[in-house]
Design a protein around this motif. Structure first.
Motif, PDB file in Angstrom:
ATOM      1  N   HIS A  72       0.739  -1.319  -0.134  1.00  0.00           N
ATOM      2  CA  HIS A  72      -0.008  -0.019   0.024  1.00  0.00           C
ATOM      3  C   HIS A  72       0.850   1.269  -0.099  1.00  0.00           C
ATOM      4  O   HIS A  72       2.014   1.077   0.302  1.00  0.00           O
ATOM      5  CB  HIS A  72      -0.907   0.062   1.326  1.00  0.00           C
ATOM      6  N   PRO A 109      -4.008   1.052  -2.212  1.00  0.00           N
ATOM      7  CA  PRO A 109      -3.177   0.072  -2.670  1.00  0.00           C
ATOM      8  C   PRO A 109      -2.137   0.402  -3.793  1.00  0.00           C
ATOM      9  O   PRO A 109      -2.266   1.383  -4.387  1.00  0.00           O
ATOM     10  CB  PRO A 109      -4.182  -0.848  -3.381  1.00  0.00           C
ATOM     11  N   ILE A 155      -2.303   2.508  -7.409  1.00  0.00           N
ATOM     12  CA  ILE A 155      -3.607   3.372  -7.322  1.00  0.00           C
ATOM     13  C   ILE A 155      -3.156   4.685  -7.345  1.00  0.00           C
ATOM     14  O   ILE A 155      -2.491   5.156  -6.447  1.00  0.00           O
ATOM     15  CB  ILE A 155      -4.416   3.057  -6.254  1.00  0.00           C
ATOM     16  N   THR A 169      -3.385  -7.263  -3.737  1.00  0.00           N
ATOM     17  CA  THR A 169      -4.802  -6.092  -3.348  1.00  0.00           C
ATOM     18  C   THR A 169      -5.757  -6.436  -4.481  1.00  0.00           C
ATOM     19  O   THR A 169      -6.604  -5.543  -4.732  1.00  0.00           O
ATOM     20  CB  THR A 169      -3.602  -5.159  -3.843  1.00  0.00           C
ATOM     21  N   GLU A 188      -9.286  -6.011  -2.901  1.00  0.00           N
ATOM     22  CA  GLU A 188      -9.689  -4.772  -2.429  1.00  0.00           C
ATOM     23  C   GLU A 188      -9.498  -3.755  -3.711  1.00  0.00           C
ATOM     24  O   GLU A 188     -10.708  -2.801  -3.557  1.00  0.00           O
ATOM     25  CB  GLU A 188      -8.356  -4.224  -1.488  1.00  0.00           C
ATOM     26  N   CYS A 189      -9.027  -3.743  -4.769  1.00  0.00           N
ATOM     27  CA  CYS A 189      -9.088  -2.945  -5.824  1.00  0.00           C
ATOM     28  C   CYS A 189     -10.175  -3.048  -6.553  1.00  0.00           C
ATOM     29  O   CYS A 189     -11.021  -2.171  -6.901  1.00  0.00           O
ATOM     30  CB  CYS A 189      -7.877  -3.160  -6.734  1.00  0.00           C
ATOM     31  N   PHE A 220     -12.131   0.313  -6.137  1.00  0.00           N
ATOM     32  CA  PHE A 220     -11.491   0.915  -7.336  1.00  0.00           C
ATOM     33  C   PHE A 220     -11.745   0.222  -8.581  1.00  0.00           C
ATOM     34  O   PHE A 220     -11.066  -0.050  -9.358  1.00  0.00           O
ATOM     35  CB  PHE A 220     -10.027   1.256  -7.182  1.00  0.00           C
ATOM     36  N   ASP A 222     -10.424   1.312 -12.014  1.00  0.00           N
ATOM     37  CA  ASP A 222      -8.988   1.242 -12.242  1.00  0.00           C
ATOM     38  C   ASP A 222      -8.797  -0.262 -12.618  1.00  0.00           C
ATOM     39  O   ASP A 222      -8.614  -1.260 -11.631  1.00  0.00           O
ATOM     40  CB  ASP A 222      -7.975   1.564 -10.820  1.00  0.00           C
ATOM     41  N   LYS A 236      -3.187  -2.204 -15.510  1.00  0.00           N
ATOM     42  CA  LYS A 236      -1.789  -2.130 -14.661  1.00  0.00           C
ATOM     43  C   LYS A 236      -0.578  -2.123 -15.553  1.00  0.00           C
ATOM     44  O   LYS A 236       0.220  -1.211 -15.205  1.00  0.00           O
ATOM     45  CB  LYS A 236      -1.927  -3.065 -13.517  1.00  0.00           C
ATOM     46  N   VAL A 264      -9.200   6.506 -10.555  1.00  0.00           N
ATOM     47  CA  VAL A 264      -9.850   6.240  -9.288  1.00  0.00           C
ATOM     48  C   VAL A 264     -10.869   7.095  -9.042  1.00  0.00           C
ATOM     49  O   VAL A 264     -12.043   6.559  -8.650  1.00  0.00           O
ATOM     50  CB  VAL A 264      -8.594   6.762  -8.076  1.00  0.00           C
TER      51      VAL A 264
END
Length: 260
Positions: free
Chosen positions: A112, A137, A140, A163, A166-167, A171, A174, A179, A198
């Protein structure tokens, strides 16, 4: 089994502390803590009471929870060891003054990023996505892209796997398939670009910072509304940010050398 439960308790405790820290000094409610952490109300309440007993958390007269004096004391001691916020404050203020937008310094915290400093420029319309205490994360935002791109590919793969959930939850715009293109672009240019993935119309540029051993420790970031960070201005501010990051690296390396 007891060691697993103990590790879970430590993890939950830090979730609660991060939730309180996200209030930026304003008291947060128990409901806010449970919403941010996903913990059951009795569990969150029990952890809060234990933290209050240790002086790490306080409950204000307005029924809000804030970080307590013990937390401040630990932070002061940690700052004596790292001192990154103090060293970075000058460059962050200078960047904001020169570009007129918001400038930030964030550090890496495993998978993070954690924002330590924010300084706003004179331009009246600002983006408020990133504040001191915000934890995101890696990958991001502009700074997160820059930090992620500075890792080796195997470490990037581990980070993205760690992550992913969580993303996906927080998010969704994103996109995972973007990536690696963001990483390739950052490696080519020297700075990461967030084109509002974001929050719509919140754009950013980020340049990574390494310690004296070459490990990624943080990033400088500029954030603004989209119209302020179109390609022509990216080409102006991106290299400037890279130069500031390199100068800050030298200061950090000198401070590390003095400590050692």
């Amino acid at each position: 089994m007891s060691s697993v439960k103990g590790a879970q308790s430590v993890s939950r405790t830090f979730q609660v502390l991060r939730a309180i820290a996200s209030g930026l000094g304003r008291g947060v409610t128990l409901a806010y803590v449970t919403q941010r952490t996903g913990l059951a109300k009795p569990t969150a309440h029990r952890l809060l009471q234990a933290l209050i007993a240790e002086g790490v958390v306080e409950k204000t007269p307005s029924e809000g929870y804030v970080l307590g004096p013990e937390c401040y004391g630990l932070g002061v001691i940690a700052d004596q060891r790292y001192g990154l916020a103090r060293i970075a404050s000058g460059p962050v203020s200078r960047i904001a003054a020169e570009c007129g937008d918001s400038a930030f310094f964030s550090i890496r915290s495993e998978w993070h990023t954690l924002c330590l400093l924010r300084e706003d420029g004179t331009y009246p319309i600002k983006t408020h996505v990133l504040q001191p205490g915000t934890r995101l994360p890696l990958g991001i935002g502009g700074g997160g892209i820059a930090m992620l791109a500075g890792l080796d590919d195997d470490e990037i793969e581990r980070c993205l796997a760690a992550t992913a959930a969580e993303c996906a939850k927080h998010f969704p715009h994103d996109l995972p398939e973007n990536k690696w293109s963001h990483i390739a672009e950052c490696r080519m240019l020297g700075y990461g670009i967030n084109r509002g993935s974001v929050v719509a119309d919140s754009w950013g540029l980020g340049a990574a910072i390494r310690d004296s051993e070459g490990s990624i420790i943080g990033a400088l970031t500029i954030a603004a509304i989209g119209s302020r960070l179109q390609p022509e201005r990216q080409e102006e501010l991106g290299p400037q940010l890279v130069r500031e990051a390199a100068a800050l690296e030298r200061k950090i390396h000198a401070a590390q050398k003095m400590r050692n």
